[in-house]
Design a protein around this motif. Sequence first.
Motif, PDB file in Angstrom:
ATOM      1  N   ASP A  89       1.014  -0.999  -0.587  1.00  0.00           N
ATOM      2  CA  ASP A  89       0.250  -0.365   0.009  1.00  0.00           C
ATOM      3  C   ASP A  89       1.085   1.256  -0.065  1.00  0.00           C
ATOM      4  OD1 ASP A  89      -2.590  -1.306   0.451  1.00  0.00           O
ATOM      5  OD2 ASP A  89      -2.164  -1.693   2.069  1.00  0.00           O
TER       6      ASP A  89
ATOM      7  N   PRO B 178       2.343   4.568  -1.266  1.00  0.00           N
ATOM      8  CA  PRO B 178       1.898   5.941  -1.416  1.00  0.00           C
ATOM      9  C   PRO B 178       2.954   5.511  -3.215  1.00  0.00           C
ATOM     10  CG  PRO B 178       2.537   5.832   1.146  1.00  0.00           C
ATOM     11  CD  PRO B 178       3.203   5.161   0.528  1.00  0.00           C
TER      12      PRO B 178
ATOM     13  N   LYS C 124       1.018   3.106  -5.366  1.00  0.00           N
ATOM     14  CA  LYS C 124      -0.233   3.194  -5.445  1.00  0.00           C
ATOM     15  C   LYS C 124       0.167   4.348  -7.090  1.00  0.00           C
ATOM     16  CE  LYS C 124      -2.716   2.766  -1.561  1.00  0.00           C
ATOM     17  NZ  LYS C 124      -3.423   3.112   0.167  1.00  0.00           N
ATOM     18  N   GLN C 125       0.540   4.866  -6.910  1.00  0.00           N
ATOM     19  CA  GLN C 125       1.174   6.637  -8.101  1.00  0.00           C
ATOM     20  C   GLN C 125       1.491   6.158  -9.157  1.00  0.00           C
ATOM     21  OE1 GLN C 125       3.302   9.950  -6.709  1.00  0.00           O
ATOM     22  NE2 GLN C 125       2.975  10.872  -9.016  1.00  0.00           N
ATOM     23  N   ALA C 126       1.807   5.050  -9.019  1.00  0.00           N
ATOM     24  CA  ALA C 126       3.017   4.748  -9.985  1.00  0.00           C
ATOM     25  C   ALA C 126       2.332   3.469 -11.235  1.00  0.00           C
ATOM     26  CB  ALA C 126       4.751   3.818  -9.952  1.00  0.00           C
ATOM     27  N   PHE C 127       1.324   3.012 -10.325  1.00  0.00           N
ATOM     28  CA  PHE C 127       0.137   1.688 -10.698  1.00  0.00           C
ATOM     29  C   PHE C 127      -1.485   2.126 -10.848  1.00  0.00           C
ATOM     30  CE2 PHE C 127       3.979  -0.440 -10.257  1.00  0.00           C
ATOM     31  CZ  PHE C 127       4.506  -0.975 -11.416  1.00  0.00           C
ATOM     32  N   ALA C 128      -1.348   3.228 -11.232  1.00  0.00           N
ATOM     33  CA  ALA C 128      -2.366   3.729 -11.063  1.00  0.00           C
ATOM     34  C   ALA C 128      -3.638   3.340 -11.507  1.00  0.00           C
ATOM     35  CB  ALA C 128      -2.812   5.469 -10.485  1.00  0.00           C
ATOM     36  N   GLY C 129      -5.231   3.404 -11.880  1.00  0.00           N
ATOM     37  CA  GLY C 129      -6.478   3.221 -12.868  1.00  0.00           C
ATOM     38  C   GLY C 129      -5.868   1.581 -13.260  1.00  0.00           C
TER      39      GLY C 129
ATOM     40  N   HIS D  86      -3.595  -0.006 -14.955  1.00  0.00           N
ATOM     41  CA  HIS D  86      -2.570  -0.366 -14.560  1.00  0.00           C
ATOM     42  C   HIS D  86      -2.290  -1.376 -13.235  1.00  0.00           C
ATOM     43  CE1 HIS D  86      -0.502   1.036 -17.763  1.00  0.00           C
ATOM     44  NE2 HIS D  86      -1.578   2.548 -17.889  1.00  0.00           N
ATOM     45  N   HIS D  87      -3.997  -1.330 -12.479  1.00  0.00           N
ATOM     46  CA  HIS D  87      -3.560  -2.046 -11.282  1.00  0.00           C
ATOM     47  C   HIS D  87      -4.940  -2.450 -10.771  1.00  0.00           C
ATOM     48  CE1 HIS D  87      -5.330  -1.418  -6.905  1.00  0.00           C
ATOM     49  NE2 HIS D  87      -3.860  -2.092  -6.804  1.00  0.00           N
TER      50      HIS D  87
ATOM     51  N   ASP E 239      -5.770  -5.619  -7.629  1.00  0.00           N
ATOM     52  CA  ASP E 239      -6.489  -6.569  -6.371  1.00  0.00           C
ATOM     53  C   ASP E 239      -6.985  -7.601  -6.513  1.00  0.00           C
ATOM     54  OD1 ASP E 239      -5.096  -4.948  -4.112  1.00  0.00           O
ATOM     55  OD2 ASP E 239      -6.029  -4.011  -4.364  1.00  0.00           O
TER      56      ASP E 239
ATOM     57  N   SER F 244      -7.328   1.660 -22.339  1.00  0.00           N
ATOM     58  CA  SER F 244      -6.538   3.246 -21.666  1.00  0.00           C
ATOM     59  C   SER F 244      -5.888   3.596 -22.449  1.00  0.00           C
ATOM     60  CB  SER F 244      -6.331   3.240 -19.946  1.00  0.00           C
ATOM     61  OG  SER F 244      -5.024   2.095 -20.648  1.00  0.00           O
TER      62      SER F 244
END
Length: 279
Positions: free
Chosen positions: A232, A234, A237-242, A244-245, A247, A277
């Motif tokens: 988790d 940050p 989360k920033q590098a793999f947003a939308g 690209h992530h 769970d 995308s």
Amino acid sequence: MKSVVAGMMAGFLACVPLAPAWALPRVASLNLCTDQLLLLLAEPGQIVGITPLARDCWSAVLCEQARQAPVLRPTAESIVASHPDVVLGGVYTAAVAMQAGREGGAQVVALPPAKSLTDIPVQIMTVANAIGVPERGQQLAMAFATRLASLSVERSATDPTAAVYAANGFVTHKGSLPDDVLAHAGFRNYATIMGHQSSSRFSMELLIARPPDLLILDRSGKGTSLAQSMLDHPALKQAFAGPHHLDLPARLWLCGLPQTLDSVVMLRNAHHNLEMSVP
């Protein structure tokens, strides 16, 4: 894919004897994966016991169904006391309890971890025949093979990459069930492409500097340890947003089950979202 699965099933079923017509055997399971295969296949009265892990919804797909079955600690004492006709387990766990089953006259079946999706119908049939329900096993195995054939996609050298990232930076390499799931969903395994075969850990810095197209977070265990908290971070989360992530519940591919195909569906959807995308 259809021909491969059909050929595998035909060859396996041809060499498996049908169960006799007398009363079904009483069965104990000493492994989370055999717990769930037993729950899928057995008559309720057959189950002597399953492990406590089967009721853990973090690890088990069939945790709610497991609450209706008796629990058995995976120990030699439990096996001696319950004297089952069949003992199911894994090849790396509860060795002493399984030996107690052998010495007590039980049929002992040790299943290795499933390493590919096509291992799953074979293991279904192994358990089904051991517990005396081959017809039920055939139905479940063929339904699995049919759904697998409908979900699989053609593989390409240009498929997007995906990394399965777990606590402490561990990644999934070639030759595992998650690796095969990725391939059937149209992804290349980032860990294999990067060529770090000597290590099962990737630093967060490497992932961000040379990112896969999709980061799959493998939350295989509960807790709030530092090893798990890095998932988790940050920066991730920033590098793999939308798109690209992702769970993905680890219980879907922790064991080889019909429900493992739900992970293929989730990854197919993620693949589609990546395509959409692109500008």
